[in-house]
Design an enzyme around this catalytic site. Structure first.
Site, PDB file in Angstrom:
ATOM      1  N   GLU A  48     -13.608 -48.310  -7.369  1.00 21.39           N
ATOM      2  CA  GLU A  48     -14.742 -49.083  -7.909  1.00 21.39           C
ATOM      3  C   GLU A  48     -14.448 -50.588  -7.875  1.00 21.39           C
ATOM      4  OE1 GLU A  48     -17.525 -47.792  -8.508  1.00 21.39           O
ATOM      5  OE2 GLU A  48     -17.114 -45.679  -8.834  1.00 21.39           O
ATOM      6  N   ASN A  52     -16.495 -53.277  -5.597  1.00 21.27           N
ATOM      7  CA  ASN A  52     -17.169 -54.445  -6.188  1.00 21.27           C
ATOM      8  C   ASN A  52     -16.767 -55.737  -5.474  1.00 21.27           C
ATOM      9  OD1 ASN A  52     -18.680 -53.135  -8.085  1.00 21.27           O
ATOM     10  ND2 ASN A  52     -17.506 -53.810  -9.863  1.00 21.27           N
ATOM     11  N   ARG A 106     -27.146 -48.621  -5.140  1.00 23.14           N
ATOM     12  CA  ARG A 106     -25.982 -48.626  -6.010  1.00 23.14           C
ATOM     13  C   ARG A 106     -26.399 -48.052  -7.358  1.00 23.14           C
ATOM     14  NH1 ARG A 106     -21.606 -48.355  -3.979  1.00 23.14           N
ATOM     15  NH2 ARG A 106     -20.623 -49.185  -5.840  1.00 23.14           N
TER      16      ARG A 106
END
Lengths: 142, 99
Positions: A48, A52, A106
């Site tokens: 994650e 990002n 997303r």
């Protein structure tokens, strides 16, 4: 407490490196022989954080991502840093289901997953300079 | 990452193998959406038994397919997720899609 081991790696912000980063982090932490579900949580949180950096930090342009893992007897500290655009409103970005890129389908769950799967999460960001995500995880059940 | 399709009446069964992350999800979405349009189906089952890793990109993928299937009046379900993926699904509103 002194670290028992430390590693630092850097890679360019290509999406294929999401898998590379989580494998490297999990391999490094595996030397402490943590339970398999703790290792799985670390893999997910790293994925994650790196995603990002790629999507939001660099907006799919090429940049450098630095990942550092510091291993202690009882925990690991992981930092994922980019030098991209930075986050304007960290609190908003950490809101569950919030995404600044809905067109990419997303889920807006990235920071929520990092917070839930790790024991602590801090986010430092400066607009135009980049973002540093720092996470810790205990390596045994408390 | 690989994806296989099977038609069962009005349902498209999508079996995904490998890892679902931001890197793999774009191609997965394209393959699933184009097959869903081609086949005479309106429902979808996503079989996750072969998925070895999934992050929030997988949640986004399932939520996106849920919208598409709902738009034609169909239903979507999730089958056979591994425990670590169930943990991920529990955090989103798609946990109740598991059959």
């Amino acid at each position: 407490m002194q670290p028992v081991n430390r590693m630092r790696t850097e890679f360019i912000s290509k999406s294929v490196n999401e898998g590379f980063a989580r494998v490297v982090a999990a391999s490094f932490v595996a030397q402490a022989d943590p339970p398999i579900d703790i290792l799985a949580d670390i893999r997910t949180a790293v994925s994650e954080a790196v995603t990002n950096a790629i999507i939001h930090g660099y907006e799919d342009k090429e940049g450098i991502i630095v990942m550092e893992c510091v291993l202690y007897n009882d925990r690991v500290e992981i930092t994922v840093e980019d030098f991209g655009k930075g986050i304007e409103d960290i609190e908003k970005a950490r809101t569950p289901l919030y995404t600044s890129k809905p067109e990419l389908e997303r889920s807006g769950m990235g920071f929520t997953i990092m917070e839930t799967f790790m024991d602590s999460l801090t986010v430092e960001s400066v607009l135009g300079k980049g973002t540093k995500v720092h996470m810790t995880k205990q390596l045994e059940y408390r | 990452m690989d994806v296989r399709f099977k038609r069962d009446g009005m349902t498209l069964v999508v079996s995904i193998e490998g890892e679902i992350d931001h890197h793999t999800s774009s191609l997965l979405k394209e393959k699933i959406d184009s097959r869903f349009i081609m086949e005479p189906v309106k429902n979808m089952i996503i079989d996750l038994s072969g998925v070895t890793f999934m992050d929030s990109a997988g949640i986004g993928l399932i939520m996106g397919r849920m919208k598409r299937v709902s738009s034609v009046g169909g239903k979507i379900s999730i089958r056979n997720p591994k425990p670590e993926i169930i943990k991920m699904l529990r955090m989103s509103n798609i946990y109740n899609l598991i059959i």
